[in-house]
Design a protein around this motif. Structure first.
Motif, short mmCIF file in Angstrom:
data_model
loop_
_atom_site.label_atom_id
_atom_site.label_comp_id
_atom_site.label_asym_id
_atom_site.label_seq_id
_atom_site.Cartn_x
_atom_site.Cartn_y
_atom_site.Cartn_z
N UNK A 71 -1.09 8.03 6.98
CA UNK A 71 -2.27 8.15 6.13
C UNK A 71 -2.02 7.57 4.76
N UNK A 72 -0.79 7.51 4.33
CA UNK A 72 -0.47 6.95 3.01
C UNK A 72 -0.97 5.52 2.87
N UNK A 73 -0.88 4.75 3.95
CA UNK A 73 -1.30 3.35 3.90
C UNK A 73 -2.68 3.13 4.51
N UNK A 74 -3.08 3.96 5.48
CA UNK A 74 -4.35 3.74 6.18
C UNK A 74 -5.55 4.28 5.42
N UNK A 75 -5.37 5.32 4.63
CA UNK A 75 -6.46 5.94 3.89
C UNK A 75 -6.71 5.13 2.61
N UNK A 76 -7.85 4.44 2.50
CA UNK A 76 -8.07 3.59 1.33
C UNK A 76 -8.16 4.36 0.03
N UNK A 77 -8.63 5.59 0.08
CA UNK A 77 -8.71 6.38 -1.15
C UNK A 77 -7.31 6.71 -1.67
N UNK A 78 -6.39 7.02 -0.76
CA UNK A 78 -5.02 7.30 -1.15
C UNK A 78 -4.38 6.07 -1.81
N UNK A 79 -4.59 4.91 -1.21
CA UNK A 79 -4.04 3.67 -1.77
C UNK A 79 -4.66 3.37 -3.14
N UNK A 80 -5.97 3.51 -3.24
CA UNK A 80 -6.66 3.20 -4.49
C UNK A 80 -6.26 4.15 -5.62
N UNK A 81 -6.03 5.41 -5.29
CA UNK A 81 -5.65 6.36 -6.33
C UNK A 81 -4.29 6.02 -6.93
N UNK A 82 -3.39 5.47 -6.11
CA UNK A 82 -2.08 5.09 -6.64
C UNK A 82 -2.11 3.74 -7.33
N UNK B 40 5.49 11.84 2.88
CA UNK B 40 6.66 11.15 3.44
C UNK B 40 7.13 10.01 2.54
N UNK B 41 6.30 9.60 1.59
CA UNK B 41 6.72 8.59 0.63
C UNK B 41 6.59 7.16 1.12
N UNK B 42 7.10 6.17 0.33
CA UNK B 42 6.90 4.75 0.62
C UNK B 42 7.45 4.26 1.96
N UNK B 43 8.36 5.02 2.58
CA UNK B 43 8.88 4.57 3.87
C UNK B 43 7.91 4.91 5.02
N UNK C 6 0.81 -1.23 0.00
CA UNK C 6 0.00 0.00 0.00
C UNK C 6 0.84 1.27 0.00
N UNK C 7 2.09 1.20 0.43
CA UNK C 7 2.92 2.40 0.52
C UNK C 7 3.56 2.80 -0.81
N UNK C 8 3.42 1.97 -1.84
CA UNK C 8 4.10 2.22 -3.11
C UNK C 8 3.64 3.53 -3.76
N UNK C 9 4.54 4.15 -4.50
CA UNK C 9 4.19 5.31 -5.31
C UNK C 9 3.36 4.86 -6.51
N UNK D 220 1.13 13.16 21.49
CA UNK D 220 1.89 14.11 20.66
C UNK D 220 2.10 13.60 19.24
N UNK D 221 1.60 12.41 18.94
CA UNK D 221 1.91 11.77 17.64
C UNK D 221 0.82 12.03 16.63
N UNK D 222 1.22 12.17 15.37
CA UNK D 222 0.27 12.26 14.26
C UNK D 222 0.71 11.31 13.16
N UNK D 223 -0.22 10.63 12.50
CA UNK D 223 0.18 9.78 11.39
C UNK D 223 0.89 10.60 10.32
N UNK D 224 2.02 10.14 9.81
CA UNK D 224 2.73 10.90 8.78
C UNK D 224 1.86 11.08 7.54
#
Length: 431
Positions: free
Chosen positions: A158-169, A150-153, A92-95, A142-146
């Motif tokens: 949110x890059x991996x947890x947000x399904x819309x973000x994953x589906x768009x890529x 931040x890219x694939x690392x 899911x983290x892939x560009x 004090x933490x927030x999801x990156x």
């Protein structure tokens, strides 16, 4: 040849471990019905994820790891059935470019992307916990999801947890009907609800599978998580870098020791909840607008937090001390079993928690322990002595054979046939 490939690319902490256990448990049954569960080991899938994401950690791994994705593709192409499933949540983290390259390598197959997802509010403390397992020291408050930037690392953001973000890529170059959004049901629903939704997305509705698989307990309760965070603040010596941290902080301390000790859910701050609510609203709007196939209920993405749940900073020191002491006890039991020689160890296994068995031994300074090696060396000495005794016995048998030959057969008639007859007669009459 495989005609259709389902790429289950995430999201993490959305029931993926349960789904993967069902797939592995039914691997042969599915293969008999024309469905390949690709990947020989979980490690192969992890390495394939590194390849797809062009992860620099590949440089520190054996050369074989760099071909992991190619082996998956070859396995899919060689399978005689009609479809294949490749399931690994951190794809899911892939560009977008990286996802397109992975899909292009499966040319000739109809590729479907499957994305599982969950309540985005509950996903926040889950993601924080996963970062704790890799030495994070930032308190949850004090933490927030990156962000995606931040890219694939940024594997736990949110890059991996947000399904819309994953589906768009991953679905950018696919028809919308080949992009599947599978929502995990709310807490308390039977596990098979998630499986039924996933099976629908992968056209497995009519395939009989056995769902009797153990449920993984890799989540930490609020006190256990805070104990792990405090441990991370200490000087951990050689426990640094992803491989060492995954071995000792994640697998040993978090999963084996702390997870069984505490299961109290934790809350999130008002700011974290507000951010998760906005992400959920945006994700649902994007999914509806894009026309992707939905399996389940999009309302399951709406952000919530555990009712009346505490934050880690609200856990009294006495509770943290209780969990820490129990963790020390479990670690002592594990260390004792590992240091006990095999013969005596069989008597202690029943008294040791199953989750602690079979781990690699290290002493408290992080160095490898010698006792198990010493026990193995002693065993090798015994085997060596037995081998030498066997050789001496063979020599005595050979000498006896020569003596019997000389006594029974004249020297000028020791041909093979006559010798065989004489030895048979000797055995019959004398033994």
């Amino acid at each position: 040849m495989t005609q259709r490939v389902y790429l289950h690319v995430g999201s993490p902490k959305s029931g993926t471990t349960y789904l993967q256990r069902v797939l592995r448990h039914n691997q042969q049954r599915l293969a008999d019905q024309g469905v390949l569960v690709a990947g020989r080991t979980h490690g192969d899938l992890v390495h394939a994820g590194f390849v797809v994401r062009e992860d620099r950690r590949l440089a520190k791994l054996p050369e074989r790891a760099s071909r992991a994705w190619d082996r998956l593709v070859e396995e899919v192409r060689a399978f005689p059935g009609h479809s294949a499933i490749i399931s690994y949540e951190l794809f899911s983290a892939a560009r977008r470019r990286q996802a397109a390259q992975a899909i292009a390598s499966l040319d000739g197959c109809e590729v479907h992307v499957v994305i599982t997802c969950r309540d985005l509010g509950r996903a926040v403390p889950s993601a924080w916990q996963e970062r704790l397992k890799f030495a994070l020291t930032v308190p949850l408050e004090e933490w927030r999801p990156p962000p995606e930037s931040k890219g694939p690392r940024a594997e736990w953001g949110w890059r991996t947890m947000d399904p819309a973000s994953v589906a768009q890529r991953w679905g950018a170059d696919l028809p919308p009907e080949q992009v599947h959004i599978v929502t995990a049901p709310r807490r308390g629903a039977p596990p098979r609800v998630l499986w039924d939704r996933f099976a629908e997305a992968c056209s497995l509705q009519d395939v009989a599978v056995d769902l009797d698989v153990p449920l993984a307990n890799e989540s930490l309760g609020i006190a256990a998580a805070e104990v792990l965070r405090i441990v991370n603040e200490q000087d951990l010596g050689p426990i640094r870098g992803a491989r060492e941290q995954s071995r000792w902080l994640r697998d040993t301390l978090a999963h084996r020791v702390l997870a069984p000790l505490d299961d109290e859910p934790m809350g999130i701050t008002d700011a974290q909840l507000a951010e998760a609510e906005q992400r959920a609203r945006d994700a649902v709007a994007t999914i509806r607008r894009s026309g992707w196939s939905v399996h389940g209920d999009l309302d399951d993405l709406s952000a919530t937090r555990a009712e009346d749940a505490r934050m880690p900073s609200e856990v009294p020191a006495e509770e943290l001390l209780d969990v820490a002491v129990r963790a020390i006890v479990e670690l002592l039991l594990e260390l004792r079993e590992a240091r006990t020689p095999p013969a005596a160890g069989r008597a202690t296994v029943a008294a040791t928690p199953p989750a602690l068995r079979g781990s690699v031994v290290v002493d408290v300074a992080g160095r490898r322990s010698r006792p198990l090696i010493d026990a193995l060396s002693e065993r090798l000495d015994v085997l060596e002595k037995q081998l030498q005794e066997g050789r001496r016995l063979q020599e005595r048998v050979a000498a006896l054979h020569d003596l019997v030959t000389e006594l029974l057969v004249p020297a000028d008639h020791q041909d093979t046939e006559l010798l065989t007859q004489a030895l048979r007669a000797y055995r019959r009459d004398s033994l």
